[in-house]
Design a protein around this motif. Structure first.
Motif, PDB file in Angstrom:
ATOM      1  N   VAL A 183      24.393  94.374  -3.665  1.00  0.00           N
ATOM      2  CA  VAL A 183      24.709  94.022  -5.055  1.00  0.00           C
ATOM      3  C   VAL A 183      24.827  92.512  -5.273  1.00  0.00           C
ATOM      4  N   THR A 184      25.386  91.773  -4.324  1.00  0.00           N
ATOM      5  CA  THR A 184      25.601  90.331  -4.550  1.00  0.00           C
ATOM      6  C   THR A 184      24.529  89.465  -3.871  1.00  0.00           C
ATOM      7  N   GLU A 185      23.383  90.077  -3.573  1.00  0.00           N
ATOM      8  CA  GLU A 185      22.336  89.326  -2.858  1.00  0.00           C
ATOM      9  C   GLU A 185      21.843  88.118  -3.665  1.00  0.00           C
ATOM     10  N   ASP A 194      26.052 100.671 -15.763  1.00  0.00           N
ATOM     11  CA  ASP A 194      25.663 101.194 -17.075  1.00  0.00           C
ATOM     12  C   ASP A 194      26.684 100.813 -18.155  1.00  0.00           C
ATOM     13  N   GLY A 195      27.111  99.551 -18.162  1.00  0.00           N
ATOM     14  CA  GLY A 195      28.015  99.061 -19.194  1.00  0.00           C
ATOM     15  C   GLY A 195      29.494  99.306 -18.911  1.00  0.00           C
ATOM     16  N   LYS A 196      29.803 100.022 -17.828  1.00  0.00           N
ATOM     17  CA  LYS A 196      31.215 100.291 -17.502  1.00  0.00           C
ATOM     18  C   LYS A 196      31.615  99.508 -16.253  1.00  0.00           C
ATOM     19  N   ILE A 197      32.877  99.041 -16.220  1.00  0.00           N
ATOM     20  CA  ILE A 197      33.366  98.333 -15.022  1.00  0.00           C
ATOM     21  C   ILE A 197      33.889  99.376 -14.038  1.00  0.00           C
ATOM     22  N   ILE A 198      33.427  99.300 -12.806  1.00  0.00           N
ATOM     23  CA  ILE A 198      33.920 100.254 -11.795  1.00  0.00           C
ATOM     24  C   ILE A 198      34.539  99.481 -10.629  1.00  0.00           C
ATOM     25  N   ASP A 199      35.497 100.130  -9.948  1.00  0.00           N
ATOM     26  CA  ASP A 199      36.167  99.442  -8.836  1.00  0.00           C
ATOM     27  C   ASP A 199      35.933 100.196  -7.519  1.00  0.00           C
ATOM     28  N   LYS A 222      20.825 105.451  -6.301  1.00  0.00           N
ATOM     29  CA  LYS A 222      20.258 105.035  -7.593  1.00  0.00           C
ATOM     30  C   LYS A 222      21.296 104.259  -8.390  1.00  0.00           C
ATOM     31  N   GLU A 223      22.522 104.769  -8.384  1.00  0.00           N
ATOM     32  CA  GLU A 223      23.589 104.078  -9.115  1.00  0.00           C
ATOM     33  C   GLU A 223      23.885 102.715  -8.491  1.00  0.00           C
ATOM     34  N   THR A 224      23.919 102.677  -7.176  1.00  0.00           N
ATOM     35  CA  THR A 224      24.238 101.406  -6.495  1.00  0.00           C
ATOM     36  C   THR A 224      23.193 100.351  -6.856  1.00  0.00           C
ATOM     37  N   TYR A 225      21.925 100.754  -6.908  1.00  0.00           N
ATOM     38  CA  TYR A 225      20.871  99.800  -7.281  1.00  0.00           C
ATOM     39  C   TYR A 225      21.067  99.303  -8.719  1.00  0.00           C
ATOM     40  N   ARG A 226      21.708 100.121  -9.579  1.00  0.00           N
ATOM     41  CA  ARG A 226      21.909  99.712 -10.980  1.00  0.00           C
ATOM     42  C   ARG A 226      23.166  98.853 -11.166  1.00  0.00           C
ATOM     43  N   CYS A 227      24.015  98.758 -10.119  1.00  0.00           N
ATOM     44  CA  CYS A 227      25.262  97.993 -10.252  1.00  0.00           C
ATOM     45  C   CYS A 227      24.986  96.497 -10.353  1.00  0.00           C
ATOM     46  N   LYS A 228      25.718  95.851 -11.286  1.00  0.00           N
ATOM     47  CA  LYS A 228      25.612  94.393 -11.407  1.00  0.00           C
ATOM     48  C   LYS A 228      26.954  93.797 -10.982  1.00  0.00           C
ATOM     49  N   PRO A 229      26.915  92.686 -10.261  1.00  0.00           N
ATOM     50  CA  PRO A 229      28.196  92.107  -9.828  1.00  0.00           C
ATOM     51  C   PRO A 229      28.937  91.430 -10.976  1.00  0.00           C
ATOM     52  N   VAL A 230      30.248  91.618 -11.029  1.00  0.00           N
ATOM     53  CA  VAL A 230      31.076  90.862 -11.978  1.00  0.00           C
ATOM     54  C   VAL A 230      31.718  89.752 -11.164  1.00  0.00           C
TER      55      VAL A 230
END
Ligand code: IMP
Length: 426
Positions: A277-279, A348-353, A360-368
């Protein structure tokens, strides 16, 4: 002060476990490797000489420390022999080393199948080290493995021949070249004789040591994000490389482990394929790679580089239950104006911890990200936490707060001495 600790990689391996395990193994009566095989690797400096260890635990240089290759390992006897030969030639007696009779033997057909399966997967390949690790663990779980108790048994040639017959059929199905039985047996029978004195029942050894209040260090290989259950599946190794593996991979009772130390690199790296995610794909990544020589020890591949991922680290802290962590390679971040750290993911627009199970979901995660001020000073001579530049201290404190664990050791350079001991725990 704890008397039995697990030292575990909290990211994708290569966090600098070698330096930390060397530091703690000097204080240990027993060092146990509990999973993996020669897919791991680190270089140890001893008496001015450099040794490359892949399978042997890091307490080997101290003749008073017993080194156990645990039942959770997959051990390639050819590679272990050559590792031992180097040490024997250098004058080490190696009578401080035992192999669990329950450890699985990583054989030539496992290596062959590892390579063939990777080639077959084409662009979906895992990017394995091609050491046979996956196929060997597959055989273990499907109750088709050969263990060291069998390897040193007089029936080994018969057992091996039976297995090879089936494996050669599988090799042929993948378009590979079948392995020659006689040639293999000639080599393995010699090794079987060589290893006989080293193979022991190790549960009882550990139990006696625990009863006598000996200090025991469990040395993990790879890292939590490469764990078969908790890592970025299927881009993982095939063992439990998180702290839980220390229990099942050694036979120590769960109640006997007193603590866990997570090894945290001050930024993130990974080798092989899979989500990250933080690559980073910029000059900063290239600069870090060159400054820290971020190339695989076993496969020499350039490592992928990214910012520190505290969301992943919090997950790793929970999986391993570490109250303490060793922060490695902090010196590499000196000279960067502003350092970003990822504190959560946006999915997908939600913050997750948490770290999703779905690829598939992990590939869609963006780092905050949170941006922290960097420091310019060379910190390699610093030996006390209070003497670090204030921004470096704040970087450490930020990690401590975010993941709810204490830094016990901070590495400020590759050398043994370039270390800040913040808390003496073992
Ligand atoms: P395997 O362990 O050879 O099956 O490889 C599976 C994945 O784990 C690949 O992405 C490897 O690059 C990675 N891997 C295995 N061992 C290590 C290690 O010691 N450090 C870092 N990555 C590793």
């Amino acid at each position: 002060m704890m008397r039995s600790i697990v030292v575990v990689g909290s990211q994708w391996g290569d966090e600098g476990k070698g330096k930390v395990t060397n530091y703690y193994s000097a204080k240990a009566d027993i060092v146990v490797r509990y999973q993996g095989g020669n897919n791991a690797g680190h270089t140890v400096k001893f008496d001015g000489q450099e040794f490359h260890l892949q399978t042997i635990p890091s307490g080997i240089f101290n003749e008073k420390t017993l080194n156990i290759l645990g039942n959770g390992m997959v051990i390639n006897p050819i590679s272990l022999y050559s590792e031992m030969k180097t040490l024997l030639d250098a004058g080490f007696k190696l009578n401080n080393m035992v192999i669990s009779s329950r450890a699985n033997v990583d054989l030539n057909y496992h290596l062959e199948l590892d390579g063939l399966k990777e080639a077959h997967l084409k662009d979906k390949k895992i990017g394995t080290t091609k050491k046979g690790i996956g196929p060997c663990y597959t055989d273990k779980i499907s109750r088709d493995g050969i263990r060291f108790a069998d390897f040193i048994d007089e029936d080994f040639p018969k057992i091996y021949a039976e297995h090879l017959k089936e494996k050669n059929e599988e090799i042929a199905r993948y378009g590979g070249t079948p392995i020659d039985l006689e040639k293999s047996l000639k080599e393995y029978e010699k090794l079987s004789e060589f290893f006989k004195p080293y193979v022991k029942e190790t549960v009882s050894i550990l139990a006696k040591a625990k009863k006598a209040s000996k200090k025991i260090l469990f040395e993990g290989a790879q890292g939590t994000m490469l764990d078969i259950d908790f890592g970025t599946y299927p881009y993982v190794s095939s063992s439990n490389s998180s702290a839980g593996g220390a229990i099942t991979g050694s036979g120590i009772g769960i109640g006997y482990i007193e603590g866990v130390v997570g090894i945290v690199k001050a930024y993130t790296t990974r080798v092989g394929e899979g989500p990250f995610v933080t690559e980073l794909f910029n000059d900063l990544a290239d600069n870090i790679r060159e400054k820290a020589h971020e190339y695989g020890v076993v496969t020499h591949r350039p490592r992928r580089i990214g910012y520190l991922d505290l969301n992943q680290l919090r997950y790793s802290r929970n999986v391993n239950g570490f109250d303490y962590f060793a922060l490695m390679l902090l010196d590499i971040l000196s000279g960067i104006d502003e350092i970003k750290v990822c504190t959560s993911y946006e999915l997908d627009g939600k913050i997750i911890d948490y770290v999703p199970a779905s690829l598939k979901e992990t590939y869609r995660c963006k780092p905050v990200y949170v941006t922290l001020p960097g420091w310019k000073e060379d910190i390699s001579k610093v030996r006390k936490f209070e003497d670090l530049p204030i921004n470096a201290q704040n970087y450490v404190k930020f990690i401590e707060k975010e993941i709810d664990a204490h830094a016990c050791l901070i590495s400020v350079g590759p050398d043994h001495n370039e270390t800040i001991i913040k808390e003496d725990i073992f």
